[in-house]
Design an enzyme around this catalytic site. Structure first.
Site: not given
Ligand code: PLP
Length: 380
Positions: A177, A52, A202, A104
């Site tokens: 991000d 973990r 992604k 997001y």
């Molecule tokens: N940030 C962006 C720009 C995203 O498109 C996403 C998911 O679609 C996330 C964060 C969250 O990631 P996860 O789905 O891997 O938890």
């Protein structure tokens, strides 16, 4: 791994992986949850106690991501949300975080609830407007500035160097991000960011078969140590099999991302001004409001993501989406297969996204097929 090697070489060879005992060019999966001690109680490997806290397979992918992002350390998490929330949970009651109005969706929703519950002040800024960011930052003491660039799903571009300057002047730290930009097109740490975040689900994985998140830091500072502890204590680490798949996906990231960028650029250019199309939102088009910032900050492409707004409102837009044959109607992005989504429909009534907008994730298919697909859907 040799620092001077080019990114493509490092990625294709998974950091020049070679098993010294067998000669294998592919790493094995190490699923052990626990690590033994010898007769005198000493650990065989002092860096390993329990899975973990540490993971052999995660560490391989982490080392590669850390090199690409030019960071000091990287931690992989069980999802992008697990990584993002771990960093935000380092804030204390009374702290303030500023975040973009469009970001997001699920993270924005979580931020609102979390900040309310834990007495953290949350203020929003316009992602593409650095003057607005300056005003919001300067309004009160602030600890963390969240940026997403290009910002999903309207693709505003944040000037990372300027955002870092504003955050640092106010005594705050900047997290970017960079999911859509990928570690290949932009390196936020080189531009002044303190942390980089990726939904590795992604482009980093790229095959729509792993959910994962990554945090990279410029320095292993107090906030970083705390986020790392949250990963261990909340059980947020990425599993060995997922880490192994992620590393496999990363070996072709440069080829996939380059093709997705080329496809997106050709798609955007073709449909800008096309009859029935109101607007194409893509940072690689000169008509994009932050085109200059994007051109300076993004190297080698403008990502595989874009949005198109259509004449005829929500109903016509939904009809167009329904007629698409190659684009898969599904959430997410960054995979080899092209996807389309009506974000306003998915996000619901409070969504800030226009309801005549479709978000496209361009995959690596033949671009003629993708263009023909949207043409027939519009022209029908
Ligand atoms: N940030 C962006 C720009 C995203 O498109 C996403 C998911 O679609 C996330 C964060 C969250 O990631 P996860 O789905 O891997 O938890």
């Amino acid at each position: 791994m040799e620092q001077q090697d080019k990114v493509e070489t490092i990625l294709a060879q998974a950091g020049h992986y070679l098993d010294k005992t067998t000669g294998a060019v592919v790493p094995p999966i190490q699923p052990s949850t626990t690590f033994a001690r010898d007769e005198s109680g000493e650990l065989y490997d002092s860096s390993r106690i329990y899975a973990r806290d540490q993971s052999v397979n995660a560490e391989m992918a982490e080392a590669l991501l850390c090199t690409l992002e030019k960071g000091a350390a990287c931690k992989l998490f069980a999802s992008g949300m697990a990584a993002a929330t771990a960093l935000v949970q380092t804030l204390r009651p009374g702290d303030r975080i500023v975040a973009p109005k469009v970001m997001y969706w699920s993270l924005r929703g979580w931020l609102i609830t979390f900040c309310e519950d834990w007495g953290i002040q949350l203020d929003f800024y316009d992602a593409g407007d650095m003057e607005n960011l300056a005003q919001v930052i300067q309004a009160a003491p602030v600890q963390l500035v969240w940026a997403e660039t290009p910002a999903n799903p309207t693709w505003e571009v944040v000037d990372i160097a300027r955002a870092a300057e504003l955050a640092h002047q106010a005594g705050a730290q900047l997290v970017v991000d960079s999911t859509v930009a990928t570690p290949l097109l932009t390196q936020p740490i080189s531009l002044g960011a303190d942390y980089v975040f990726h939904s590795a689900t992604k482009y980093i994985n790229g095959h729509s078969d792993v959910v994962a998140g990554a945090l990279i830091c410029a320095r292993e500072d107090e906030r970083w140590q705390k986020a790392a502890l949250i990963r261990a204590q909340h059980g947020g680490i990425l599993g060995p099999f997922e880490s192994w798949l992620l590393l496999r996906g990363m070996r072709t990231m440069h080829v996939r991302v380059q093709r997705a960028c080329e496809n997106a650029m050709a798609f955007a250019r073709h449909f800008e001004g096309y009859p029935g199309v109101k607007a194409v939102m893509y940072p690689g088009l000169e008509s994009h409001p932050q085109y200059r910032v994007a051109a300076a900050q993004m190297k080698g492409g403008f990502s595989g993501m874009l949005s198109v707004r259509f004449e005829g409102g929500r109903e016509n837009t939904a009809r167009i989406m329904g007629r698409l044959r190659h684009f898969v109607r599904a959430t997410s992005l960054g995979g080899v297969e092209s996807l389309v989504e009506h974000r306003a429909l998915i996000e619901g009534e409070t969504s800030p996204v226009p309801d005549d907008l479709l978000r496209f994730s361009l995959g690596i298919e033949n671009i003629d097929d993708l263009i023909a697909d949207l043409e027939q859907a519009i022209d029908a």
